[in-house]
Design a protein around this motif. Structure first.
Motif, PDB file in Angstrom:
ATOM      1  N   LEU A   1       3.769   9.527 -22.095  1.00 26.19           N
ATOM      2  CA  LEU A   1       2.627   8.680 -21.740  1.00 26.19           C
ATOM      3  C   LEU A   1       3.159   7.272 -21.548  1.00 26.19           C
ATOM      4  O   LEU A   1       3.864   6.745 -22.415  1.00 26.19           O
ATOM      5  CB  LEU A   1       1.572   8.705 -22.846  1.00 26.19           C
ATOM      6  N   ASN A   2       2.835   6.668 -20.392  1.00 24.73           N
ATOM      7  CA  ASN A   2       3.410   5.376 -20.042  1.00 24.73           C
ATOM      8  C   ASN A   2       2.355   4.289 -19.967  1.00 24.73           C
ATOM      9  O   ASN A   2       1.153   4.575 -19.856  1.00 24.73           O
ATOM     10  CB  ASN A   2       4.163   5.505 -18.717  1.00 24.73           C
ATOM     11  N   TRP A   3       2.815   3.043 -20.019  1.00 23.54           N
ATOM     12  CA  TRP A   3       1.908   1.929 -20.179  1.00 23.54           C
ATOM     13  C   TRP A   3       1.067   1.623 -18.935  1.00 23.54           C
ATOM     14  O   TRP A   3      -0.058   1.167 -19.038  1.00 23.54           O
ATOM     15  CB  TRP A   3       2.684   0.668 -20.573  1.00 23.54           C
ATOM     16  N   ILE A   4       1.625   1.845 -17.753  1.00 19.62           N
ATOM     17  CA  ILE A   4       0.852   1.541 -16.529  1.00 19.62           C
ATOM     18  C   ILE A   4      -0.013   2.757 -16.192  1.00 19.62           C
ATOM     19  O   ILE A   4       0.502   3.795 -15.761  1.00 19.62           O
ATOM     20  CB  ILE A   4       1.794   1.203 -15.357  1.00 19.62           C
ATOM     21  N   PRO A   5      -1.325   2.662 -16.421  1.00 18.45           N
ATOM     22  CA  PRO A   5      -2.211   3.838 -16.302  1.00 18.45           C
ATOM     23  C   PRO A   5      -2.554   4.180 -14.862  1.00 18.45           C
ATOM     24  O   PRO A   5      -3.692   4.053 -14.416  1.00 18.45           O
ATOM     25  CB  PRO A   5      -3.455   3.398 -17.080  1.00 18.45           C
ATOM     26  N   PHE A   6      -1.542   4.614 -14.125  1.00 19.35           N
ATOM     27  CA  PHE A   6      -1.758   4.858 -12.697  1.00 19.35           C
ATOM     28  C   PHE A   6      -0.883   6.021 -12.256  1.00 19.35           C
ATOM     29  O   PHE A   6       0.332   5.906 -12.181  1.00 19.35           O
ATOM     30  CB  PHE A   6      -1.408   3.593 -11.903  1.00 19.35           C
ATOM     31  N   GLY A   7      -1.503   7.168 -11.968  1.00 14.15           N
ATOM     32  CA  GLY A   7      -0.753   8.298 -11.426  1.00 14.15           C
ATOM     33  C   GLY A   7       0.205   8.932 -12.406  1.00 14.15           C
ATOM     34  O   GLY A   7      -0.072   9.046 -13.606  1.00 14.15           O
ATOM     35  N   ALA A   8       1.369   9.319 -11.913  1.00 13.67           N
ATOM     36  CA  ALA A   8       2.364  10.026 -12.704  1.00 13.67           C
ATOM     37  C   ALA A   8       3.694   9.979 -11.961  1.00 13.67           C
ATOM     38  O   ALA A   8       3.778   9.477 -10.842  1.00 13.67           O
ATOM     39  CB  ALA A   8       1.926  11.475 -12.930  1.00 13.67           C
ATOM     40  N   PHE A   9       4.741  10.486 -12.602  1.00 15.99           N
ATOM     41  CA  PHE A   9       6.030  10.583 -11.930  1.00 15.99           C
ATOM     42  C   PHE A   9       6.779  11.794 -12.468  1.00 15.99           C
ATOM     43  O   PHE A   9       6.540  12.263 -13.580  1.00 15.99           O
ATOM     44  CB  PHE A   9       6.876   9.308 -12.124  1.00 15.99           C
ATOM     45  N   VAL A  10       7.684  12.318 -11.631  1.00 13.40           N
ATOM     46  CA  VAL A  10       8.537  13.436 -12.001  1.00 13.40           C
ATOM     47  C   VAL A  10       9.985  12.983 -11.849  1.00 13.40           C
ATOM     48  O   VAL A  10      10.373  12.478 -10.792  1.00 13.40           O
ATOM     49  CB  VAL A  10       8.292  14.669 -11.101  1.00 13.40           C
ATOM     50  N   LYS A  11      10.767  13.117 -12.919  1.00 17.85           N
ATOM     51  CA  LYS A  11      12.182  12.752 -12.872  1.00 17.85           C
ATOM     52  C   LYS A  11      13.002  14.036 -12.908  1.00 17.85           C
ATOM     53  O   LYS A  11      12.946  14.800 -13.877  1.00 17.85           O
ATOM     54  CB  LYS A  11      12.560  11.855 -14.056  1.00 17.85           C
ATOM     55  N   LEU A  12      13.753  14.277 -11.833  1.00 17.95           N
ATOM     56  CA  LEU A  12      14.584  15.466 -11.730  1.00 17.95           C
ATOM     57  C   LEU A  12      16.012  15.153 -12.153  1.00 17.95           C
ATOM     58  O   LEU A  12      16.497  14.027 -11.974  1.00 17.95           O
ATOM     59  CB  LEU A  12      14.570  15.989 -10.289  1.00 17.95           C
ATOM     60  N   LYS A  13      16.699  16.119 -12.686  1.00 14.78           N
ATOM     61  CA  LYS A  13      18.067  15.918 -13.160  1.00 14.78           C
ATOM     62  C   LYS A  13      18.972  15.502 -11.996  1.00 14.78           C
ATOM     63  O   LYS A  13      18.972  16.118 -10.945  1.00 14.78           O
ATOM     64  CB  LYS A  13      18.609  17.201 -13.787  1.00 14.78           C
ATOM     65  N   GLY A  14      19.732  14.424 -12.201  1.00 12.19           N
ATOM     66  CA  GLY A  14      20.637  13.937 -11.179  1.00 12.19           C
ATOM     67  C   GLY A  14      19.983  13.052 -10.149  1.00 12.19           C
ATOM     68  O   GLY A  14      20.637  12.620  -9.199  1.00 12.19           O
TER      69      GLY A  14
END
Length: 363
Positions: free
Chosen positions: A64-77
């Motif tokens: 859960l992140n501080w900027i309450p807008f959307g989301a993100f996906v972090k892929l390996k590499g």
């Protein structure tokens, strides 16, 4: 004070709407990555900086992140293209599916939201064109055309779509046009001459058109939702050609940023409130829902454009591998996308600046 609170609430609702659509976009990437057995390092709700780590599931950290807008996906590499990860070890089809997951999710969401609207309002009959509004001092008003009239033909050409009417009118500027109308079952014939230089916002003959709505079942609403989504995509694809031909004015094709979209959102809310007051009942927010569907489709389509930093730009780098079995070096790809991202941010700042100094005018 009440106006300030209402505006603040409206801004929060708008941010939540855009945030949900962005979240669903990232969810599409996440689901397709998992399906392609690509390692997802983190799925974040909101944007960094990180507030808390929620849990880890299937090797993926959910945060859960501080900027309450959307989301993100972090892929390996993803952050280091030289390291082992999705850019270096995953097959081209798995990477293609992961990239397509976000835009396709937005397009599917557009279909579903349009379907919800059509269940409430009925679905448009795209083969018929009705008159929604008439400017009294314009050629249409002077000729006696009335709201509710159905266009049957122009110069003996049967009317089959709104786009066709626009093209027929544009090709007959300054020339007499014979129009056949259906007015509650009565056939009416009128004649008028489209203006070559009409007042701004009125058009050549001074009408607003729509497709008449008819009640539908859920399967029909779903099918029509898909059709409307395809229509919206077609409109986006045809914009350059329509601008060149003059069938739409430049201001109608204007690109808007968050500020401009908020202006349209507030107008949609006002229309919903006005409709609810007229009906004297609490009805679904169909104008806001329709706007949400349009934004979702635009988000999905826009991300498929073959530009660096967008999903479509990433697909371009996969095509050589699919077609010729020859892969673009990951570090080259990462560098080009990095430059593209910077240019994209500059473009968004410019668009937002234009929205502020030249606010979008909604009829």
């Amino acid at each position: 004070m009440e106006d300030i609170l209402n505006t603040a609430l409206q801004i929060i609702e708008f941010v939540l709407l855009i945030g949900v659509l962005v979240f669903l976009h990232e969810l599409g990437h996440f689901l397709m990555a998992k399906l392609g057995k690509i390692e997802v390092v983190e799925f974040g709700l909101g944007f960094p900086p990180r507030m808390i780590k929620l849990f880890t599931l299937g090797g993926t950290l959910f945060s859960l992140n501080w900027i309450p807008f959307g989301a993100f996906v972090k892929l390996k590499g993803e952050e280091d293209p030289q390291a082992e990860g999705w850019l270096t070890t995953s097959g081209p089809w798995a990477r293609l599916g992961t990239i397509l997951g976000g835009p396709v999710m937005n397009l599917l969401v557009g279909v579903l939201i349009f379907s919800m609207v059509f269940m409430q309002t009925g679905a448009p009959n795209f083969s018929k064109v009705s008159i929604y509004q008439v400017v009294s001092e314009a050629p249409a008003g002077i000729a006696g055309i009335q709201p509710g009239d159905i266009l049957v033909s122009l110069n003996a050409t049967p009317v089959q779509s709104i786009e066709q009417v626009r093209e027929l009118v544009a090709s007959n500027l300054g020339k007499p046009v014979n129009i056949i109308l259906d007015r509650n079952g009565e056939i009416i014939e009128v004649s008028l001459t489209p203006r070559e230089n009409p007042p701004e916002g009125q058009g050549a003959i001074g009408i607003m058109m729509a497709n008449p709505y008819e009640p539908v079942s859920f399967p029909k609403a779903l099918a029509t939702g898909a059709q409307e989504t395809a229509f919206q995509i077609g409109q986006l694809l045809s914009l350059p050609g329509q601008l060149i031909k003059g069938t739409i004015a430049p201001e109608e094709a204007r690109v808007v940023g968050p500020v401009g979209m908020y202006g349209i959102f507030s107008e949609a809310q006002a229309l919903d409130e006005e409709t609810a007051a007229q009906e004297n009942s609490q009805i679904p927010a169909v104008f806001v829902l329709r706007l949400a569907a349009i934004i979702s489709v635009a988000l999905g389509f826009g991300n498929l454009l073959p530009l660096p930093a967008l999903d479509g730009g990433r697909i371009v780098f996969i095509l050589p591998e699919l077609l010729f079995k020859k892969r673009v070096p990951p570090n080259w790809e990462a560098t080009i996308h990095g430059i593209g991202f910077i240019l994209l941010i500059i473009l968004m700042v410019w668009i937002t600046f234009q929205d502020i100094i030249n606010p979008i005018q909604i009829p």
